[in-house]
Design a protein around this motif. Structure first.
Motif, PDB file in Angstrom:
ATOM      1  N   GLU A  43       0.819  -1.221   0.000  1.00 18.30           N
ATOM      2  CA  GLU A  43       0.000   0.000   0.000  1.00 18.30           C
ATOM      3  C   GLU A  43       0.853   1.273   0.000  1.00 18.30           C
ATOM      4  OE1 GLU A  43      -2.764  -0.289   3.217  1.00 18.30           O
ATOM      5  OE2 GLU A  43      -3.838  -1.969   2.312  1.00 18.30           O
ATOM      6  N   GLY A  44       1.878   1.289  -0.820  1.00 16.90           N
ATOM      7  CA  GLY A  44       2.725   2.474  -0.952  1.00 16.90           C
ATOM      8  C   GLY A  44       3.797   2.615   0.106  1.00 16.90           C
ATOM      9  N   THR A  45       3.902   1.660   1.012  1.00 18.10           N
ATOM     10  CA  THR A  45       4.897   1.694   2.080  1.00 18.10           C
ATOM     11  C   THR A  45       5.886   0.549   1.880  1.00 18.10           C
ATOM     12  OG1 THR A  45       3.218   2.526   3.599  1.00 18.10           O
ATOM     13  CG2 THR A  45       5.219   1.664   4.585  1.00 18.10           C
ATOM     14  N   THR A  46       7.168   0.838   2.074  1.00 18.50           N
ATOM     15  CA  THR A  46       8.176  -0.204   2.009  1.00 18.50           C
ATOM     16  C   THR A  46       8.384  -0.772   3.409  1.00 18.50           C
ATOM     17  OG1 THR A  46       9.280   0.943   0.193  1.00 18.50           O
ATOM     18  CG2 THR A  46      10.544  -0.743   1.340  1.00 18.50           C
ATOM     19  N   LEU A  47       8.196  -2.081   3.518  1.00 17.17           N
ATOM     20  CA  LEU A  47       8.351  -2.764   4.793  1.00 17.17           C
ATOM     21  C   LEU A  47       9.633  -3.587   4.754  1.00 17.17           C
ATOM     22  CD1 LEU A  47       4.709  -4.138   5.127  1.00 17.17           C
ATOM     23  CD2 LEU A  47       5.607  -1.993   6.001  1.00 17.17           C
ATOM     24  N   TYR A  48      10.340  -3.641   5.863  1.00 16.32           N
ATOM     25  CA  TYR A  48      11.582  -4.397   5.966  1.00 16.32           C
ATOM     26  C   TYR A  48      11.431  -5.501   6.995  1.00 16.32           C
ATOM     27  CZ  TYR A  48      14.017  -0.757   3.370  1.00 16.32           C
ATOM     28  OH  TYR A  48      14.422   0.114   2.399  1.00 16.32           O
ATOM     29  N   LYS A  49      12.101  -6.611   6.728  1.00 20.03           N
ATOM     30  CA  LYS A  49      12.156  -7.716   7.683  1.00 20.03           C
ATOM     31  C   LYS A  49      13.577  -8.265   7.634  1.00 20.03           C
ATOM     32  CE  LYS A  49       9.791 -11.985   8.858  1.00 20.03           C
ATOM     33  NZ  LYS A  49       8.662 -12.851   8.499  1.00 20.03           N
ATOM     34  N   PHE A  50      14.293  -8.151   8.736  1.00 19.16           N
ATOM     35  CA  PHE A  50      15.656  -8.652   8.792  1.00 19.16           C
ATOM     36  C   PHE A  50      15.627 -10.136   9.106  1.00 19.16           C
ATOM     37  CE2 PHE A  50      16.180  -4.131   9.498  1.00 19.16           C
ATOM     38  CZ  PHE A  50      17.203  -3.851   8.626  1.00 19.16           C
ATOM     39  N   VAL A  51      16.395 -10.905   8.337  1.00 20.91           N
ATOM     40  CA  VAL A  51      16.413 -12.362   8.453  1.00 20.91           C
ATOM     41  C   VAL A  51      17.855 -12.855   8.535  1.00 20.91           C
ATOM     42  CG1 VAL A  51      14.219 -12.679   7.245  1.00 20.91           C
ATOM     43  CG2 VAL A  51      16.326 -12.633   5.945  1.00 20.91           C
ATOM     44  N   ASN A  52      18.019 -14.130   8.841  1.00 18.19           N
ATOM     45  CA  ASN A  52      19.361 -14.694   8.871  1.00 18.19           C
ATOM     46  C   ASN A  52      19.788 -15.113   7.464  1.00 18.19           C
ATOM     47  OD1 ASN A  52      17.935 -17.028   8.428  1.00 18.19           O
ATOM     48  ND2 ASN A  52      18.265 -17.868  10.467  1.00 18.19           N
ATOM     49  N   GLU A  53      21.039 -15.506   7.326  1.00 16.60           N
ATOM     50  CA  GLU A  53      21.590 -15.817   6.006  1.00 16.60           C
ATOM     51  C   GLU A  53      20.909 -17.030   5.374  1.00 16.60           C
ATOM     52  OE1 GLU A  53      25.955 -16.532   3.900  1.00 16.60           O
ATOM     53  OE2 GLU A  53      25.787 -16.562   6.082  1.00 16.60           O
ATOM     54  N   ALA A  54      20.561 -18.017   6.160  1.00 21.00           N
ATOM     55  CA  ALA A  54      19.910 -19.220   5.628  1.00 21.00           C
ATOM     56  C   ALA A  54      18.543 -18.896   5.030  1.00 21.00           C
ATOM     57  CB  ALA A  54      19.774 -20.271   6.730  1.00 21.00           C
ATOM     58  N   THR A  55      17.766 -18.080   5.721  1.00 24.22           N
ATOM     59  CA  THR A  55      16.452 -17.676   5.207  1.00 24.22           C
ATOM     60  C   THR A  55      16.616 -16.823   3.954  1.00 24.22           C
ATOM     61  OG1 THR A  55      15.605 -17.690   7.458  1.00 24.22           O
ATOM     62  CG2 THR A  55      14.283 -16.540   5.811  1.00 24.22           C
ATOM     63  N   TYR A  56      17.611 -15.951   3.956  1.00 22.89           N
ATOM     64  CA  TYR A  56      17.889 -15.090   2.801  1.00 22.89           C
ATOM     65  C   TYR A  56      18.195 -15.926   1.569  1.00 22.89           C
ATOM     66  CZ  TYR A  56      20.291 -11.574  -0.057  1.00 22.89           C
ATOM     67  OH  TYR A  56      20.688 -10.755  -1.079  1.00 22.89           O
ATOM     68  N   ASN A  57      19.056 -16.926   1.726  1.00 24.64           N
ATOM     69  CA  ASN A  57      19.440 -17.783   0.592  1.00 24.64           C
ATOM     70  C   ASN A  57      18.300 -18.688   0.157  1.00 24.64           C
ATOM     71  OD1 ASN A  57      22.016 -16.687   0.478  1.00 24.64           O
ATOM     72  ND2 ASN A  57      22.815 -18.150   1.950  1.00 24.64           N
ATOM     73  N   ALA A  58      17.416 -19.078   1.055  1.00 22.77           N
ATOM     74  CA  ALA A  58      16.319 -19.978   0.713  1.00 22.77           C
ATOM     75  C   ALA A  58      15.170 -19.251   0.005  1.00 22.77           C
ATOM     76  CB  ALA A  58      15.795 -20.645   1.972  1.00 22.77           C
ATOM     77  N   THR A  59      15.113 -17.931   0.129  1.00 23.95           N
ATOM     78  CA  THR A  59      14.033 -17.161  -0.484  1.00 23.95           C
ATOM     79  C   THR A  59      14.276 -17.001  -1.980  1.00 23.95           C
ATOM     80  OG1 THR A  59      13.818 -15.924   1.573  1.00 23.95           O
ATOM     81  CG2 THR A  59      12.783 -14.985  -0.369  1.00 23.95           C
TER      82      THR A  59
END
Length: 64
Positions: A43-59
């Motif tokens: 809805e026009g807003t940028t949302l951030y979610k910090f994750v670990n490296e394993a989750t980052y690579n799996a996405t």
């Protein structure tokens, strides 16, 4: 995927098509710090979610 919206102070569900991933590297006194984040447009807003490296690579999201 669920993100927390700071503006409305509530959890929101975002479709996987609207999610991108970003790797942030910054230099510190003792070396480098790497942070992994998922970004979502909601809805026009940028949302951030910090994750670990394993989750980052799996996405399967595109890199920003």
């Amino acid at each position: 995927m669920q993100f927390y919206n700071l503006k409305t102070r509530s959890h929101v569900d975002v479709a996987d098509a609207n999610i991108k991933k970003k790797k942030m590297i910054r230099k510190t006194k003792t070396g480098e710090q790497t942070r992994y984040a998922l970004m979502a447009d909601y809805e026009g807003t940028t949302l951030y979610k910090f994750v670990n490296e394993a989750t980052y690579n799996a996405t399967d999201a595109k890199e920003a």
